[in-house]
Design a protein around this motif. Structure first.
Motif, PDB file in Angstrom:
ATOM      1  N   VAL A   2       9.826  12.649   1.115  1.00  0.00           N
ATOM      2  CA  VAL A   2      10.707  13.845   1.802  1.00  0.00           C
ATOM      3  C   VAL A   2      11.981  14.221   1.018  1.00  0.00           C
ATOM      4  N   ASP A   3      12.812  12.834   1.048  1.00  0.00           N
ATOM      5  CA  ASP A   3      14.242  13.119   0.340  1.00  0.00           C
ATOM      6  C   ASP A   3      13.960  13.590  -1.131  1.00  0.00           C
ATOM      7  N   LEU A   4      13.044  13.031  -1.702  1.00  0.00           N
ATOM      8  CA  LEU A   4      12.799  13.567  -2.930  1.00  0.00           C
ATOM      9  C   LEU A   4      12.635  15.234  -3.108  1.00  0.00           C
ATOM     10  N   ILE A   5      11.797  15.588  -2.143  1.00  0.00           N
ATOM     11  CA  ILE A   5      11.312  16.987  -2.511  1.00  0.00           C
ATOM     12  C   ILE A   5      12.274  17.908  -1.915  1.00  0.00           C
ATOM     13  N   ILE A   6      12.912  17.586  -0.896  1.00  0.00           N
ATOM     14  CA  ILE A   6      13.894  18.585  -0.213  1.00  0.00           C
ATOM     15  C   ILE A   6      15.338  18.688  -1.127  1.00  0.00           C
ATOM     16  N   GLU A   7      15.505  17.533  -1.655  1.00  0.00           N
ATOM     17  CA  GLU A   7      16.525  17.217  -2.664  1.00  0.00           C
ATOM     18  C   GLU A   7      16.284  18.227  -3.911  1.00  0.00           C
ATOM     19  N   LYS A   8      15.186  18.169  -4.453  1.00  0.00           N
ATOM     20  CA  LYS A   8      14.923  18.906  -5.709  1.00  0.00           C
ATOM     21  C   LYS A   8      14.998  20.248  -5.529  1.00  0.00           C
ATOM     22  N   HIS A   9      14.496  20.676  -4.286  1.00  0.00           N
ATOM     23  CA  HIS A   9      14.379  22.117  -3.930  1.00  0.00           C
ATOM     24  C   HIS A   9      15.803  22.779  -3.280  1.00  0.00           C
ATOM     25  N   GLY A  10      16.452  21.693  -3.070  1.00  0.00           N
ATOM     26  CA  GLY A  10      17.944  22.123  -2.445  1.00  0.00           C
ATOM     27  C   GLY A  10      17.813  22.794  -1.175  1.00  0.00           C
ATOM     28  N   ILE A  11      16.915  22.318  -0.185  1.00  0.00           N
ATOM     29  CA  ILE A  11      16.841  22.677   1.153  1.00  0.00           C
ATOM     30  C   ILE A  11      17.257  21.858   2.144  1.00  0.00           C
ATOM     31  N   LYS A  12      17.907  20.573   1.680  1.00  0.00           N
ATOM     32  CA  LYS A  12      18.346  19.679   2.585  1.00  0.00           C
ATOM     33  C   LYS A  12      19.409  20.123   3.655  1.00  0.00           C
ATOM     34  N   LYS A  13      20.224  21.178   3.064  1.00  0.00           N
ATOM     35  CA  LYS A  13      21.259  21.641   3.586  1.00  0.00           C
ATOM     36  C   LYS A  13      21.140  22.476   5.068  1.00  0.00           C
TER      37      LYS A  13
ATOM     38  N   ILE B  90       0.678  -1.307  -0.057  1.00  0.00           N
ATOM     39  CA  ILE B  90       0.029   0.063   0.035  1.00  0.00           C
ATOM     40  C   ILE B  90       0.904   1.277   0.031  1.00  0.00           C
ATOM     41  N   LYS B  91       1.869   1.277   0.886  1.00  0.00           N
ATOM     42  CA  LYS B  91       2.876   2.516   0.785  1.00  0.00           C
ATOM     43  C   LYS B  91       3.506   2.486  -0.274  1.00  0.00           C
ATOM     44  N   SER B  92       3.880   1.413  -0.981  1.00  0.00           N
ATOM     45  CA  SER B  92       4.682   1.593  -2.048  1.00  0.00           C
ATOM     46  C   SER B  92       3.872   2.036  -3.148  1.00  0.00           C
ATOM     47  N   ASP B  93       2.579   1.719  -3.466  1.00  0.00           N
ATOM     48  CA  ASP B  93       1.717   2.309  -4.198  1.00  0.00           C
ATOM     49  C   ASP B  93       1.650   3.716  -4.235  1.00  0.00           C
ATOM     50  N   TRP B  94       1.307   4.077  -2.823  1.00  0.00           N
ATOM     51  CA  TRP B  94       1.271   5.602  -2.752  1.00  0.00           C
ATOM     52  C   TRP B  94       2.373   6.504  -3.083  1.00  0.00           C
ATOM     53  N   ASN B  95       3.609   5.889  -2.722  1.00  0.00           N
ATOM     54  CA  ASN B  95       4.851   6.452  -3.100  1.00  0.00           C
ATOM     55  C   ASN B  95       4.935   6.681  -4.402  1.00  0.00           C
ATOM     56  N   ARG B  96       4.556   5.519  -5.258  1.00  0.00           N
ATOM     57  CA  ARG B  96       4.735   5.841  -6.799  1.00  0.00           C
ATOM     58  C   ARG B  96       3.852   6.554  -7.301  1.00  0.00           C
ATOM     59  N   MET B  97       2.352   6.638  -6.644  1.00  0.00           N
ATOM     60  CA  MET B  97       1.376   7.461  -7.295  1.00  0.00           C
ATOM     61  C   MET B  97       1.855   8.947  -7.040  1.00  0.00           C
ATOM     62  N   ALA B  98       2.465   9.207  -5.933  1.00  0.00           N
ATOM     63  CA  ALA B  98       2.847  10.700  -5.688  1.00  0.00           C
ATOM     64  C   ALA B  98       4.095  11.188  -6.180  1.00  0.00           C
ATOM     65  N   TRP B  99       5.178  10.251  -6.652  1.00  0.00           N
ATOM     66  CA  TRP B  99       6.304  10.382  -7.305  1.00  0.00           C
ATOM     67  C   TRP B  99       6.414  11.701  -8.122  1.00  0.00           C
ATOM     68  N   ASP B 100       5.768  11.408  -9.486  1.00  0.00           N
ATOM     69  CA  ASP B 100       5.865  12.308 -10.357  1.00  0.00           C
ATOM     70  C   ASP B 100       5.259  13.742  -9.952  1.00  0.00           C
ATOM     71  N   LYS B 101       4.355  13.651  -9.082  1.00  0.00           N
ATOM     72  CA  LYS B 101       3.534  15.095  -8.571  1.00  0.00           C
ATOM     73  C   LYS B 101       4.560  15.956  -7.747  1.00  0.00           C
ATOM     74  N   TYR B 102       5.259  15.064  -6.882  1.00  0.00           N
ATOM     75  CA  TYR B 102       6.236  15.744  -6.152  1.00  0.00           C
ATOM     76  C   TYR B 102       7.448  16.359  -6.903  1.00  0.00           C
ATOM     77  N   LEU B 103       7.719  15.565  -7.891  1.00  0.00           N
ATOM     78  CA  LEU B 103       8.776  15.871  -8.614  1.00  0.00           C
ATOM     79  C   LEU B 103       8.518  17.075  -9.536  1.00  0.00           C
ATOM     80  N   ASN B 104       7.303  17.235 -10.150  1.00  0.00           N
ATOM     81  CA  ASN B 104       7.132  18.251 -11.216  1.00  0.00           C
ATOM     82  C   ASN B 104       6.022  19.154 -10.711  1.00  0.00           C
ATOM     83  N   GLU B 105       5.157  19.086  -9.908  1.00  0.00           N
ATOM     84  CA  GLU B 105       4.152  19.785  -9.691  1.00  0.00           C
ATOM     85  C   GLU B 105       3.991  20.486  -8.076  1.00  0.00           C
ATOM     86  N   VAL B 106       4.863  20.080  -7.250  1.00  0.00           N
ATOM     87  CA  VAL B 106       4.857  20.649  -5.799  1.00  0.00           C
ATOM     88  C   VAL B 106       6.072  21.644  -5.565  1.00  0.00           C
TER      89      VAL B 106
END
Length: 216
Positions: free
Chosen positions: A118-129, A71-87
């Motif tokens: 979490v890791d995807l979105i903070i890496e994408k926006h460069g705020i992990k640091k 279930i969690k894997s399916d949710w991650n997969r469904m959200a991945w592209d949105k987090y990468l491109n739309e958030v």
């Protein structure tokens, strides 16, 4: 707001990033796979739950045949592209993080989301640091409104809870911060627009964006 504050802890979704809008559509699509219409009370029922708690809730309430990991894997997969491109990041976030960094105030993230997203979105926006520690509610016994996640992040930062300031966008998260004996600033988010009065009443502060904090 920052007087006597030695650390700042942020929720992620709806606070640092504009992502709450997409989870309702994911829930609709996910339940639709099983021919289930999304109940009107679902979003309120799962608010504040950890990713794992939410999966358990779905499995039990809707009799989902898949394992919790699936279930969690399916949710991650469904959200991945949105987090990468739309958030996007919310207004004023980078400027505020820079301000805190400049004054040497340590920061952490306390989120109910999955570690993968979490890791995807903070890496994408460069705020992990900016963050000394990043924790998810799956790492503690109970999700929000339990104080567990906020107490864990405060421990990581080496700061007493009453010296921490929390930024949160939903009632369950605000309650978690208050239950941890921390000061809490509620953040406006369109998703929780109808809760604004309750958020104002419960929190110590309320802002429409991080830019307001800088203006203060």
């Amino acid at each position: 707001m920052l007087k006597n504050v030695e650390a700042v802890i942020f929720d992620l979704d709806g606070t640092l990033i504009d992502s709450m809008w997409m989870w309702k559509s994911i829930d609709i699509d996910y339940l639709g796979r099983y021919g289930i219409a999304m109940p009107d009370d679902l979003q309120k029922q799962i608010e504040g739950m950890s990713f794992s708690e939410t999966a358990e809730y779905f499995k039990e309430r809707f009799q989902i045949p898949d394992s919790l990991d699936q279930i969690k894997s399916d949710w991650n997969r469904m959200a991945w592209d949105k987090y990468l491109n739309e958030v996007p990041l919310k207004d004023g976030v980078v400027e505020f993080l820079e301000h805190l960094k400049m004054f040497g105030i340590p920061m952490g993230i306390a989120t109910s989301n999955s570690r993968e997203l979490v890791d995807l979105i903070i890496e994408k926006h460069g705020i992990k640091k900016y963050f000394t520690t990043i924790r998810t509610s799956c790492e503690v016994a109970k999700g929000k409104p339990s104080p567990d996640i906020y107490l864990l992040v405060a421990k990581d930062l080496g700061v007493h809870p009453d010296r921490c300031l929390v930024f949160e966008d939903v009632l369950q998260g605000i309650m978690a911060g208050k239950n941890a004996n921390m000061k809490v600033c509620a953040v406006y988010d369109e998703y929780s627009d109808l809760q604004e009065k309750e958020k104002r009443d419960l929190a110590d502060y309320f802002v429409y964006s991080m830019k307001e904090v800088l203006d203060m």
